[in-house]
Design a protein around this motif. Structure first.
Motif, mmCIF file in Angstrom:
data_model
loop_
_atom_site.group_PDB
_atom_site.id
_atom_site.type_symbol
_atom_site.label_atom_id
_atom_site.label_comp_id
_atom_site.label_asym_id
_atom_site.label_seq_id
_atom_site.Cartn_x
_atom_site.Cartn_y
_atom_site.Cartn_z
ATOM 1 N N ILE A 305 49.324 -6.839 26.047
ATOM 2 C CA ILE A 305 48.980 -8.252 26.253
ATOM 3 C C ILE A 305 50.396 -8.888 27.255
ATOM 4 O O ILE A 305 50.094 -9.779 27.893
ATOM 5 N N LEU A 306 51.726 -8.346 26.892
ATOM 6 C CA LEU A 306 52.765 -8.920 27.675
ATOM 7 C C LEU A 306 52.619 -8.511 29.140
ATOM 8 O O LEU A 306 52.820 -9.257 30.061
ATOM 9 N N LEU A 307 51.903 -7.262 29.481
ATOM 10 C CA LEU A 307 51.448 -6.991 30.650
ATOM 11 C C LEU A 307 50.568 -7.786 31.460
ATOM 12 O O LEU A 307 50.737 -8.264 32.571
ATOM 13 N N LEU A 308 49.590 -8.435 30.832
ATOM 14 C CA LEU A 308 48.726 -9.097 30.972
ATOM 15 C C LEU A 308 49.150 -10.734 31.589
ATOM 16 O O LEU A 308 48.785 -11.200 32.509
ATOM 17 N N PHE A 390 58.255 -10.614 24.647
ATOM 18 C CA PHE A 390 57.176 -11.297 24.640
ATOM 19 C C PHE A 390 57.141 -12.816 24.791
ATOM 20 O O PHE A 390 56.316 -13.174 25.811
ATOM 21 N N GLU A 391 58.290 -13.402 24.349
ATOM 22 C CA GLU A 391 58.241 -14.763 24.315
ATOM 23 C C GLU A 391 58.711 -15.139 25.737
ATOM 24 O O GLU A 391 58.151 -16.179 26.393
ATOM 25 N N VAL A 392 59.709 -14.286 26.349
ATOM 26 C CA VAL A 392 60.281 -14.834 27.591
ATOM 27 C C VAL A 392 59.233 -14.608 28.786
ATOM 28 O O VAL A 392 58.934 -15.490 29.833
ATOM 29 N N THR A 393 58.199 -13.247 28.413
ATOM 30 C CA THR A 393 57.100 -13.287 29.485
ATOM 31 C C THR A 393 56.178 -14.455 29.313
ATOM 32 O O THR A 393 55.733 -14.863 30.154
#
Length: 454
Positions: A305-308, A390-393
């Protein structure tokens, strides 16, 4: 004689990128002031200005990150302020300003057209005002349809007046890819849309609104013109193809990773499993509303999900990320290199070199910003590194998903996330143009050199 020489008065005439940055800054400042007023809170208490700044930035940059329960903490006034910031931030303040100019029949100057061109990611000013008219009309129609569907569905569980208000709020929030929700007003429910994970109407309407908000008005206009023209632009073809591929691949990956997870998909019905996987795949690239608990997902799913979120939505939309067109060019460059081709070809069109350079620059700048921010926050925040990344992305991609770090951010952490949301909404290249002077034309070129790659 020298006394007669008059100095020209200094006039600050911002270029289009600077005007965009200034406009967003003014909106955020005004929103911060309004949200810090006692009338904005349900209990009539003031919130710290940094918290108000965080919420105003999250709304204006249509991110959706929040450490407050929107439905419970903010009064009707506060919720409407957030909704107004979301609407203006999603459509763009220049779009709203153009609407005002059209209403009062004021002429749109060439300089204003240049700013609109920058805001809408257009290659020229030709037809830009006509496009703005379409943007406003399409947004109004789509949001009205979404609000009506939500309102009718929610009338089965709440009073009609509240259902209509919830319908309007969530339609605007979803279409503009903000991801704010009011369902936290019900303490017995989980956050976001988890309560509706198997509800076909809520799922379908939300997914449709997210997709329309994420593909951008340029593509929507192209699709509506298709019955007459019988053709789509290269931009629309790339956006629609890559978006569809990401939705399908994302749904399959999330479905396979979470199928046996007792905290997410396993207890759901077959149709609920499909809805759950598809919803997370669609929302990850722009909106941040969820029907599954993000913290309960497996780490592999969280990283996917991070990549998406990093890829994001389409240019000209309210979504963030590096954009699907940038991702398509990068994949095209890789395929061309592997096949020994010099040009990137998509749908029988060769991609210009300057587009390729811009895609590479945008991706690398985005990557470096996210990595640096994650490294900095890992020293100031007491949280697992994957959650920080995750939060940063999510902040940079203006997605709004969180693994729980938002509510635990330190004062410094809040400032970092605020800056990331702002940069993510403007784009690092646009922001770089606001901070640099006009580039001078090179008068000569250096001789070509070769270095070994790989």
């Amino acid at each position: 004689m020298f006394g007669l020489i008059r100095k020209k008065p200094f006039r600050f005439r911002p270029n289009p990128p600077q005007a965009l940055a200034l406009g967003f800054t003014v909106m955020i400042a005004a929103g911060s002031f309004l949200l810090s007023l006692p009338i904005a809170s349900a209990n009539r208490s003031t919130i710290p200005f940094l918290d108000a700044l965080f919420m105003a930035t999250s709304a204006t940059c249509v991110t959706g990150l929040s450490f407050y329960n929107i439905g419970e903490h903010f009064s009707l006034f506060g919720q409407l302020v957030l909704l107004l910031l979301v609407q203006i931030g999603g459509l763009g303040f220049m779009t709203i300003a153009t609407l005002a100019a059209l209403v009062f029949r004021r002429r749109i100057t060439f300089r204003e057209r240049l700013i609109l061109q920058e805001a809408m990611n257009q290659s020229s000013t030709e037809g830009i005002v006509r496009l703005i008219r379409k943007v406003l009309l399409y947004a109004l129609i789509i949001e009205a349809v979404g609000a009506a569907v939500f309102a009718v569905r929610l009338m089965f569980e709440m009073p009609p007046g509240q259902a209509v208000y919830f319908g309007v709020f969530h339609s605007i929030s979803t279409f503009n890819n903000a991801g704010f929700d009011l369902f936290g007003v019900f303490p017995e429910r989980s956050g976001s849309l988890i309560h509706y994970v198997e509800d076909p109407i809520i799922n379908f309407m939300t997914i449709v609104l997210i997709i329309f908000g994420g593909i951008g008005f340029i593509v929507i206009s192209d699709l509506l013109s298709y019955p007459k023209t019988k053709k789509l632009t290269l931009h629309s073809k790339v956006v629609l193809t890559v978006s569809a591929a990401l939705i399908v691949v994302g749904t399959l990956v999330i479905f396979l990773f979470e199928l046996t997870n007792p905290l997410t998909l396993e207890p759901l019905s077959p149709i609920g499993k499909v809805f759950g996987a598809m919803f997370q795949s669609v929302t990850a690239r722009s909106t941040g509303l969820t029907t599954l608990d993000i913290e309960s997902l497996r780490q592999a799913t969280q990283f996917f999900i991070l990549l998406l979120m990093f890829i994001g939505a389409a240019p000209g939309s309210s979504g963030g990320g590096i954009k699907v067109t940038t991702f398509a060019i990068l994949i095209g460059a890789m395929i061309a290199m592997i096949r020994g081709k010099e040009d990137i070809v998509m749908f029988r069109y060769r991609i210009a070199k300057d587009r390729i350079y811009k895609a590479i620059t945008f991706t690398l700048l985005s990557f470096f910003l996210i990595v640096i921010a994650a490294m900095v926050l890992s020293t100031t925040e007491d949280f697992p590194f994957l959650g920080i990344l995750f939060e940063v992305t999510s902040a940079y991609g203006t997605t709004g998903m969180s693994m729980g770090l938002t509510s635990q951010l330190t004062e410094f952490g809040k400032v970092v996330i605020i800056l990331l949301m702002f940069i993510g909404r403007l784009g690092p290249v646009t922001l770089a143009f606001t901070l640099t002077s006009k580039p001078e034309k090179e008068l000569f070129r250096y001789p070509e050199g070769k270095i070994t790659i790989g």
